[in-house]
Scaffold this active site. Structure first.
Site, PDB file in Angstrom:
ATOM      1  N   ASN A  12       9.013 -50.124  52.465  1.00  0.00           N
ATOM      2  CA  ASN A  12       8.710 -51.546  52.600  1.00  0.00           C
ATOM      3  C   ASN A  12       9.746 -52.148  53.540  1.00  0.00           C
ATOM      4  O   ASN A  12      10.893 -52.351  53.145  1.00  0.00           O
ATOM      5  CB  ASN A  12       8.760 -52.201  51.209  1.00  0.00           C
ATOM      6  CG  ASN A  12       8.551 -53.699  51.271  1.00  0.00           C
ATOM      7  OD1 ASN A  12       8.251 -54.260  52.320  1.00  0.00           O
ATOM      8  ND2 ASN A  12       8.723 -54.363  50.129  1.00  0.00           N
ATOM      9  N   LYS A  14       9.877 -55.061  54.715  1.00  0.00           N
ATOM     10  CA  LYS A  14      10.108 -56.491  54.459  1.00  0.00           C
ATOM     11  C   LYS A  14      10.128 -57.267  55.780  1.00  0.00           C
ATOM     12  O   LYS A  14       9.408 -56.885  56.708  1.00  0.00           O
ATOM     13  CB  LYS A  14      11.390 -56.669  53.619  1.00  0.00           C
ATOM     14  CG  LYS A  14      11.362 -55.811  52.341  1.00  0.00           C
ATOM     15  CD  LYS A  14      12.438 -56.143  51.358  1.00  0.00           C
ATOM     16  CE  LYS A  14      12.311 -55.225  50.147  1.00  0.00           C
ATOM     17  NZ  LYS A  14      13.296 -55.510  49.104  1.00  0.00           N
ATOM     18  N   HIS A  98       4.934 -58.192  44.945  1.00  0.00           N
ATOM     19  CA  HIS A  98       6.360 -57.863  45.058  1.00  0.00           C
ATOM     20  C   HIS A  98       7.188 -59.001  44.467  1.00  0.00           C
ATOM     21  O   HIS A  98       6.832 -60.168  44.594  1.00  0.00           O
ATOM     22  CB  HIS A  98       6.721 -57.635  46.533  1.00  0.00           C
ATOM     23  CG  HIS A  98       8.069 -57.017  46.695  1.00  0.00           C
ATOM     24  ND1 HIS A  98       9.230 -57.751  46.594  1.00  0.00           N
ATOM     25  CD2 HIS A  98       8.440 -55.732  46.899  1.00  0.00           C
ATOM     26  CE1 HIS A  98      10.264 -56.931  46.742  1.00  0.00           C
ATOM     27  NE2 HIS A  98       9.815 -55.701  46.930  1.00  0.00           N
ATOM     28  N   GLU A 100       9.745 -60.400  45.469  1.00  0.00           N
ATOM     29  CA  GLU A 100      10.154 -61.426  46.444  1.00  0.00           C
ATOM     30  C   GLU A 100       9.015 -62.420  46.691  1.00  0.00           C
ATOM     31  O   GLU A 100       9.256 -63.597  46.945  1.00  0.00           O
ATOM     32  CB  GLU A 100      10.617 -60.750  47.743  1.00  0.00           C
ATOM     33  CG  GLU A 100      11.981 -60.093  47.539  1.00  0.00           C
ATOM     34  CD  GLU A 100      12.223 -58.834  48.350  1.00  0.00           C
ATOM     35  OE1 GLU A 100      11.495 -58.586  49.336  1.00  0.00           O
ATOM     36  OE2 GLU A 100      13.159 -58.088  47.996  1.00  0.00           O
ATOM     37  N   GLU A 170       9.704 -52.108  39.860  1.00  0.00           N
ATOM     38  CA  GLU A 170      10.896 -52.506  40.609  1.00  0.00           C
ATOM     39  C   GLU A 170      11.683 -53.521  39.789  1.00  0.00           C
ATOM     40  O   GLU A 170      11.379 -54.718  39.828  1.00  0.00           O
ATOM     41  CB  GLU A 170      10.499 -53.129  41.945  1.00  0.00           C
ATOM     42  CG  GLU A 170       9.707 -52.217  42.841  1.00  0.00           C
ATOM     43  CD  GLU A 170       9.840 -52.605  44.309  1.00  0.00           C
ATOM     44  OE1 GLU A 170      10.251 -51.746  45.089  1.00  0.00           O
ATOM     45  OE2 GLU A 170       9.571 -53.765  44.651  1.00  0.00           O
ATOM     46  N   GLY A 176      17.842 -54.353  46.368  1.00  0.00           N
ATOM     47  CA  GLY A 176      18.791 -54.780  47.390  1.00  0.00           C
ATOM     48  C   GLY A 176      20.207 -54.984  46.881  1.00  0.00           C
ATOM     49  O   GLY A 176      21.036 -55.568  47.570  1.00  0.00           O
ATOM     50  N   SER A 213      16.963 -50.027  45.239  1.00  0.00           N
ATOM     51  CA  SER A 213      18.160 -49.305  45.709  1.00  0.00           C
ATOM     52  C   SER A 213      17.998 -47.781  45.674  1.00  0.00           C
ATOM     53  O   SER A 213      18.929 -47.063  45.327  1.00  0.00           O
ATOM     54  CB  SER A 213      19.396 -49.755  44.920  1.00  0.00           C
ATOM     55  OG  SER A 213      19.605 -51.148  45.095  1.00  0.00           O
TER      56      SER A 213
HETATM   57  P1  13P Z   1      15.755 -51.899  48.124  1.00  0.00           P
HETATM   58  O1  13P Z   1      15.398 -50.437  48.284  1.00  0.00           O
HETATM   59  O2  13P Z   1      16.366 -52.490  49.369  1.00  0.00           O
HETATM   60  O3  13P Z   1      16.523 -52.167  46.885  1.00  0.00           O
HETATM   61  O4  13P Z   1      14.353 -52.679  47.971  1.00  0.00           O
HETATM   62  C1  13P Z   1      13.437 -52.222  47.047  1.00  0.00           C
HETATM   63  C2  13P Z   1      12.170 -52.931  47.256  1.00  0.00           C
HETATM   64  O5  13P Z   1      12.066 -54.118  47.014  1.00  0.00           O
HETATM   65  C3  13P Z   1      11.033 -52.185  47.803  1.00  0.00           C
HETATM   66  O6  13P Z   1       9.850 -52.921  47.729  1.00  0.00           O
END
Ligand code: 13P
Length: 251
Positions: A12, A14, A98, A100, A170, A176, A213
């Site tokens: 992803n 983003k 997601h 976010e 997640e 992150g 992560s």
């Molecule tokens: P990270 O791998 O940067 O923690 O992000 C995970 C994520 O949100 C994947 O959709």
């Protein structure tokens, strides 16, 4: 316990990568992929780079994913992208729900459900994300939160459609932050989700990805858990070397 499923490693990206940067990353992943490791690979660039990345991965086993979709087919919805627009540009998967999107863009379990249904109807394969916040975990509500997200997000699907789903667990506190869930912490939630799927989605053997992560160093141990069937990778998917490292750890 569903280890016969082909693991899926999805990147992803983003809100990262211009079109030239996205092309370069897709090319590097394509060139670095070892043939037939028994791992499925997908990349989710931003909308603006979908067509360019589709071009770069054409004829390779890498699948294209979008990061988001709207449920309407067409019309006056400024800024929105329909399921048909995604299949048209070559998307196979679409990430829905997601954290976010939930945190910054008002996504709810109800809008997740509408998007999942619309995506399935258009022939896309949704990657539906669930996960608890740190506060919810500390209050001991992880299972209740995830169960509600699964039940409401996947409510009332048409018969047979559930088989096309991928679920991504997640934990929000692991995204992150460099704080990965331990394999045991992830496995217990994956097992909960697995147990709900026959009733909710009419299918038990869906891939359940872990996200939060994930790195080449921790991927192998996570993927060794009985109900973890791949990873949804953020930060470590932005560089070919680390993304390929995760793919190799899964195979
Ligand atoms: P990270 O791998 O940067 O923690 O992000 C995970 C994520 O949100 C994947 O959709």
């Amino acid at each position: 316990m569903t280890k016969a499923l082909t693991p899926l490693i999805a990147g992803n990206w983003k809100m990262n990568k211009t079109v030239p940067e996205a092309r370069a990353l897709a090319r590097e992943i394509r060139q670095g992929l070892s043939p037939s490791r028994g791992v499925e690979v997908a990349v989710a660039p931003p909308y603006t780079a979908l067509a360019a990345v589709a071009d770069e991965i054409a004829g390779s086993p890498i699948k294209l994913a979008a990061q988001e979709v709207f449920w309407e087919k067409q019309g006056a919805y400024t800024g929105a992208i329909s399921p048909l627009m995604l299949t048209d540009v070559g998307c196979h998967y679409v990430i829905i729900g997601h954290s976010e999107r939930r945190q910054y863009f008002g996504e709810t379990d109800e809008t997740v459900n509408r998007k999942v249904k619309a995506a399935l109807e258009a022939g896309l394969f949704p990657i539906v994300c669930v996960g608890e916040t740190l506060e919810q975990r500390e209050q001991g509500r992880t299972f209740a939160v995830v169960e509600k997200q699964i039940r409401q997000g996947l409510a009332a699907l048409a018969p047979g459609q559930g088989e096309r789903l991928v679920i991504a667990y997640e934990p929000v506190w692991a995204i992150g932050t460099g704080k990965t869930a331990t394999p045991d912490q992830a496995q217990e939630v994956h097992k909960l989700i697995r147990g709900l799927l026959p009733e909710v989605a009419g299918a038990a053997d869906l891939r359940i990805l872990y996200g939060g992560s994930v790195t080449p160093d921790n991927a192998g141990e996570l993927m060794g858990q009985p109900d973890i069937n791949g990873a949804l990778v953020g930060g470590a998917s932005l560089k070919a070397a680390s993304f390929l490292g995760i793919i190799n750890a899964a195979g």
